[in-house]
Design a protein around this motif. Structure first.
Motif, short mmCIF file in Angstrom:
data_model
loop_
_atom_site.label_atom_id
_atom_site.label_comp_id
_atom_site.label_asym_id
_atom_site.label_seq_id
_atom_site.Cartn_x
_atom_site.Cartn_y
_atom_site.Cartn_z
N UNK A 30 0.23 -1.29 0.38
CA UNK A 30 -0.09 -0.07 0.02
C UNK A 30 1.09 1.47 -0.21
N UNK A 31 0.28 1.76 -0.68
CA UNK A 31 1.23 3.45 -1.12
C UNK A 31 1.17 4.12 0.13
N UNK A 32 3.00 4.86 1.01
CA UNK A 32 2.62 4.95 1.95
C UNK A 32 2.34 6.99 2.38
N UNK A 33 2.02 7.07 1.16
CA UNK A 33 1.55 8.63 0.49
C UNK A 33 2.75 9.65 1.06
N UNK A 34 3.60 9.64 2.05
CA UNK A 34 4.94 9.73 2.73
C UNK A 34 5.53 9.64 3.55
N UNK A 35 6.25 9.46 4.40
CA UNK A 35 7.32 9.11 4.67
C UNK A 35 6.65 8.04 5.62
N UNK A 36 7.54 6.84 5.50
CA UNK A 36 7.10 5.55 6.68
C UNK A 36 7.32 5.98 8.06
N UNK A 96 1.45 -2.98 -8.47
CA UNK A 96 0.14 -2.08 -8.36
C UNK A 96 -1.28 -3.27 -8.51
N UNK A 97 -2.46 -3.17 -8.70
CA UNK A 97 -2.99 -4.72 -9.06
C UNK A 97 -3.40 -4.46 -10.37
N UNK A 98 -3.62 -3.09 -10.92
CA UNK A 98 -3.68 -2.73 -12.65
C UNK A 98 -2.12 -3.69 -13.39
N UNK A 99 -1.50 -4.02 -12.80
CA UNK A 99 0.41 -4.33 -13.90
C UNK A 99 -0.82 -5.63 -14.32
N UNK A 105 4.70 -6.13 -14.01
CA UNK A 105 4.39 -6.64 -13.14
C UNK A 105 6.04 -7.07 -11.66
N UNK A 106 6.44 -6.70 -12.65
CA UNK A 106 8.25 -6.94 -11.63
C UNK A 106 8.59 -5.27 -11.65
N UNK A 107 7.93 -4.55 -13.16
CA UNK A 107 8.11 -2.96 -13.03
C UNK A 107 7.47 -2.43 -11.69
N UNK A 108 7.07 -2.77 -11.36
CA UNK A 108 5.80 -1.93 -10.86
C UNK A 108 6.33 -2.94 -8.89
N UNK A 109 6.42 -3.77 -9.12
CA UNK A 109 7.62 -4.27 -7.94
C UNK A 109 8.35 -3.78 -7.33
N UNK A 110 9.53 -3.04 -8.32
CA UNK A 110 10.69 -2.52 -7.90
C UNK A 110 10.59 -1.18 -7.68
#
Length: 229
Positions: A30-36, A96-99, A105-110
């Motif tokens: 899930x995108x953090x939308x900012x800093x972890x 991401x789910x749309x990959x 999928x590999x590009x999105x994962x990285x």
């Protein structure tokens, strides 16, 4: 130094005895939308899901060994009071789910991993090595070029692995090149630990052993403690 070793020994004993409950977050990205968080240590078990990474002669997959070392490492660091996140805590990709295609999928994962790396204080990425010539063995550590702290952390972990597990290991640190996406593009401190060679029979036997997996995690954790002193 003596105090550090005592702490590490206590850590290992407690971990082995009670098998600290795993507290990792959800395996889906899930995108953090900012800093972890500026205090967060990120543990990145390389590959996962459709991406098995390197494969040993007996079919052992890199992605599985990576996770078996990363999970106890995360537990140990949490026990020591660190705020820890993981890129994955199960056999999954974090695309991401749309990959749709494997390449997407590999590009999105990285890219998702890189986002987490750059939003953390320090990342420890866990991988296994493989080479066509089977005589090569031992742990080797790479560091990111985007932060001077990466080399310092890598050196500390290297010294710990040599001291505690591999006294004959003469492998030197290496700076990550553009061939290693996370190390080349990370702005925050990051190290990549190639724990051993799946192509070497002796290394493979050890890397498949749960006791050795925990010992490797322990050595990495002790290296981080030494770096943080």
């Amino acid at each position: 130094m003596k105090l550090l070793l005592v702490v590490c020994c206590i850590l290992a004993a407690i971990y082995m005895a009670v098998h600290i409950a795993r507290l990792a977050a959800s395996p889906s990205f899930k995108s953090t939308g900012g800093m972890l968080g500026e205090s967060v240590i990120l543990i990145d078990p390389g590959h996962g899901g459709m991406d098995g990474g390197a494969s040993a002669a007996d079919g052992t997959l890199e992605k599985d060994i990576n996770l078996e070392i990363a999970l106890p490492l995360a537990d140990m660091l949490r026990f020591l009071g660190y705020s820890v996140e993981m890129t994955r805590n199960t056999d999954c990709s974090i695309h991401d789910s749309d990959a749709s295609t494997i390449k997407e999928q590999k590009v999105s994962d990285l890219k998702n991993r890189l986002e987490m790396v750059n939003n953390s204080r320090l990342t420890i990425s866990i991988h296994e090595n493989f080479f066509s010539q089977t005589q090569y063995s031992g742990t080797q550590i790479f560091y990111g070029a985007g932060s001077a702290e990466s080399a310092l952390a890598a050196d500390s972990v290297r010294e710990s692995v040599i001291r505690l597990l591999q006294p004959d290991n003469t492998r030197e640190l290496k700076k990550g090149t553009k061939d290693i996406y996370l190390l080349h593009n990370a702005k925050a401190p990051i190290i990549l630990v190639e724990c051993g060679f799946l192509s070497n029979a002796s290394d493979l036997q050890k890397l498949k052993d749960p006791s050795y997996q925990q010992s490797m995690a322990y050595a990495i954790a002790c290296g981080l403690l030494e770096y943080e002193k």
